[in-house]
Design a protein around this motif. Sequence first.
Motif, mmCIF file in Angstrom:
data_model
loop_
_atom_site.group_PDB
_atom_site.id
_atom_site.type_symbol
_atom_site.label_atom_id
_atom_site.label_comp_id
_atom_site.label_asym_id
_atom_site.label_seq_id
_atom_site.Cartn_x
_atom_site.Cartn_y
_atom_site.Cartn_z
ATOM 1 N N VAL A 27 0.846 -1.210 0.000
ATOM 2 C CA VAL A 27 0.000 0.000 0.000
ATOM 3 C C VAL A 27 0.872 1.248 0.000
ATOM 4 O O VAL A 27 0.579 2.235 -0.692
ATOM 5 C CB VAL A 27 -0.941 0.005 1.232
ATOM 6 N N ARG A 28 1.964 1.191 0.761
ATOM 7 C CA ARG A 28 2.861 2.352 0.811
ATOM 8 C C ARG A 28 3.482 2.608 -0.557
ATOM 9 O O ARG A 28 3.593 3.743 -0.999
ATOM 10 C CB ARG A 28 3.947 2.137 1.873
ATOM 11 N N ASN A 29 3.828 1.520 -1.248
ATOM 12 C CA ASN A 29 4.404 1.666 -2.593
ATOM 13 C C ASN A 29 3.369 2.237 -3.570
ATOM 14 O O ASN A 29 3.678 3.113 -4.364
ATOM 15 C CB ASN A 29 4.885 0.313 -3.122
ATOM 16 N N LEU A 30 2.153 1.721 -3.450
ATOM 17 C CA LEU A 30 1.088 2.125 -4.383
ATOM 18 C C LEU A 30 0.670 3.577 -4.165
ATOM 19 O O LEU A 30 0.562 4.364 -5.113
ATOM 20 C CB LEU A 30 -0.108 1.195 -4.165
ATOM 21 N N ALA A 31 0.438 3.925 -2.903
ATOM 22 C CA ALA A 31 -0.103 5.258 -2.601
ATOM 23 C C ALA A 31 0.994 6.314 -2.506
ATOM 24 O O ALA A 31 0.742 7.501 -2.756
ATOM 25 C CB ALA A 31 -0.887 5.195 -1.284
ATOM 26 N N GLY A 32 2.207 5.898 -2.157
ATOM 27 C CA GLY A 32 3.294 6.857 -1.926
ATOM 28 C C GLY A 32 3.279 7.320 -0.470
ATOM 29 O O GLY A 32 2.242 7.782 0.018
ATOM 30 N N GLU A 33 4.422 7.203 0.195
ATOM 31 C CA GLU A 33 4.468 7.535 1.638
ATOM 32 C C GLU A 33 4.089 8.996 1.895
ATOM 33 O O GLU A 33 3.417 9.311 2.863
ATOM 34 C CB GLU A 33 5.860 7.243 2.205
ATOM 35 N N ASP A 34 4.524 9.897 1.016
ATOM 36 C CA ASP A 34 4.220 11.318 1.241
ATOM 37 C C ASP A 34 2.721 11.576 1.172
ATOM 38 O O ASP A 34 2.178 12.361 1.948
ATOM 39 C CB ASP A 34 4.960 12.198 0.232
ATOM 40 N N ASN A 35 2.047 10.873 0.262
ATOM 41 C CA ASN A 35 0.589 11.043 0.172
ATOM 42 C C ASN A 35 -0.101 10.491 1.410
ATOM 43 O O ASN A 35 -1.071 11.067 1.903
ATOM 44 C CB ASN A 35 0.054 10.331 -1.074
ATOM 45 N N LEU A 36 0.408 9.357 1.902
ATOM 46 C CA LEU A 36 -0.191 8.777 3.115
ATOM 47 C C LEU A 36 0.002 9.727 4.296
ATOM 48 O O LEU A 36 -0.925 9.933 5.092
ATOM 49 C CB LEU A 36 0.427 7.410 3.423
ATOM 50 N N LYS A 37 1.185 10.308 4.415
ATOM 51 C CA LYS A 37 1.444 11.215 5.548
ATOM 52 C C LYS A 37 0.484 12.396 5.530
ATOM 53 O O LYS A 37 0.098 12.902 6.589
ATOM 54 C CB LYS A 37 2.891 11.720 5.490
ATOM 55 N N LYS A 38 0.072 12.818 4.334
ATOM 56 C CA LYS A 38 -0.845 13.978 4.248
ATOM 57 C C LYS A 38 -2.210 13.665 4.849
ATOM 58 O O LYS A 38 -2.899 14.581 5.301
ATOM 59 C CB LYS A 38 -1.014 14.384 2.779
ATOM 60 N N ILE A 39 -2.619 12.390 4.826
ATOM 61 C CA ILE A 39 -3.955 12.076 5.368
ATOM 62 C C ILE A 39 -3.898 11.629 6.837
ATOM 63 O O ILE A 39 -4.926 11.352 7.445
ATOM 64 C CB ILE A 39 -4.703 11.018 4.517
ATOM 65 N N ILE A 40 -2.693 11.566 7.389
ATOM 66 C CA ILE A 40 -2.552 11.192 8.809
ATOM 67 C C ILE A 40 -2.313 12.469 9.604
ATOM 68 O O ILE A 40 -1.306 13.163 9.373
ATOM 69 C CB ILE A 40 -1.369 10.210 9.009
ATOM 70 N N PRO A 41 -3.227 12.823 10.505
ATOM 71 C CA PRO A 41 -3.091 14.109 11.210
ATOM 72 C C PRO A 41 -1.729 14.346 11.863
ATOM 73 O O PRO A 41 -1.253 15.486 11.841
ATOM 74 C CB PRO A 41 -4.231 14.061 12.232
ATOM 75 N N VAL A 42 -1.070 13.341 12.437
ATOM 76 C CA VAL A 42 0.240 13.599 13.041
ATOM 77 C C VAL A 42 1.371 13.603 12.001
ATOM 78 O O VAL A 42 2.534 13.795 12.350
ATOM 79 C CB VAL A 42 0.593 12.618 14.195
ATOM 80 N N ARG A 43 1.020 13.403 10.719
ATOM 81 C CA ARG A 43 1.954 13.562 9.599
ATOM 82 C C ARG A 43 3.119 12.573 9.582
ATOM 83 O O ARG A 43 4.217 12.914 9.162
ATOM 84 C CB ARG A 43 2.503 15.003 9.556
ATOM 85 N N ARG A 44 2.895 11.378 10.096
ATOM 86 C CA ARG A 44 3.889 10.319 9.925
ATOM 87 C C ARG A 44 3.196 8.972 9.997
ATOM 88 O O ARG A 44 2.099 8.859 10.572
ATOM 89 C CB ARG A 44 5.002 10.423 10.977
#
Length: 252
Positions: free
Chosen positions: A197-214
Motif C-alpha cells: 500500500v505504501r508503494n502504491l499510494a506513496g508515503e508522502d501522500n499517506l502522511k498527508k492524510i494522517i493528522p500527526v503527519r507520519r
Amino acid sequence: MLLKDQIALVTGGSRGIGRGIVLALAREGAKVTFVYHSNADAADALVQEVAAAGGTAKGVRADVADPAAAQTVVDGVLAEHGRLDILVNNAGVIRDKLFLKMEADDWNAVINTNLTGTFAFCKAVAQQMAFKQRSGRIVNVSSIAAEHVNKGQANYAASKGAVNSFTRVLAAELAARNVLVNAVAPGFIATDMSQAVRNLAGEDNLKKIIPVRRLGTPDDIANVVLFLCGPAAAYVTGQVITVDGGLSLGAV
Ligand code: NAD
C-alpha cells in the motif's frame, strides 16, 4: 520494570509489530515466548537481541491457523514456566482483492489466521488464567480496517471486526476472574504488511492524510500493548484502543 518475571506469549513475533511487542515486554522484565511462522533466522536474531539487552525471549515455530497449534504452544510455555500472565494475539495476514475476484481460499486464509487463530490461543490460555491463576491479560491486535472501509479488504475487515466483537464478549465473561481482555487497532504502521500500500499510494501522500503527519512504528503499538499488560491498566477491559495518529478521525 513493569512486568518483572511475568510470563508472556506473543504470536507473529519475529518481525514488524510483533517484534516490537516482544522487545517492549522483554525490556520491562517479562520472559517472552514468541511464535514465528517460518523465518528461523529472524527469530534467532530477535532472541539474541533480547538477550543482549539483558532480557529473556524464546522463539517457537508454529502456524496459528493450524487448529492444534495453540494448545501445543501454550502447553509448552506452561511446562517450562508453570504459568502464563500475558497473551498477545498479533499474528495476522492480508489477502487484498476486490470482492468479485476474492475466492474462498482468500477468505479462509485470512479468517483462519486473524480470527480463528486468536480464538484458539485465547481458548488455550483461558483455563489457566481464569481458574488456576485467577489473573491474566490478553491483548488482541485488530485494525482500524475493522471500522473504516478499505475496498479490497472484505476478508480482512470481517476478521478484525470479529476480533473486536470477540474481545468485548471475552472481556465480559472473564472479568470476574481477573482476566482482562483488550484490543489495539493500529492505523498505517511501517511494516512488511503495509509495504504494498505504501508503494502504491506513496508515503508522502499517506502522511498527508494522517493528522500527526507520519506513519506509525512498531514501537507506537508496542507502547500501548505494554500499557494494557501493565499495572496502569488494571481497570481497563473490553476496549479497542485505536493507535493511528488520528487517521480514523477522517479530518480533511
Ligand atoms: P507483518 O506482516 O510484518 O507481520 C505479521 C506477522 O504475523 C509475521 O511475523 C508473520 O510471520 C506472522 N504470521 C502470519 N501468519 C501467521 C501464521 N499463520 N502463523 C504464525 N504467524 C503468522 O505485519 P505487521 O504489520 O507486523 O502486523 C501485525 C499485526 O498488526 C497483524 O495482526 C496486522 O493485521 C495488524 N495490523 C497491521 C497494520 C499495519 O499497517 N502494518 C495495521 C493494522 C493492523
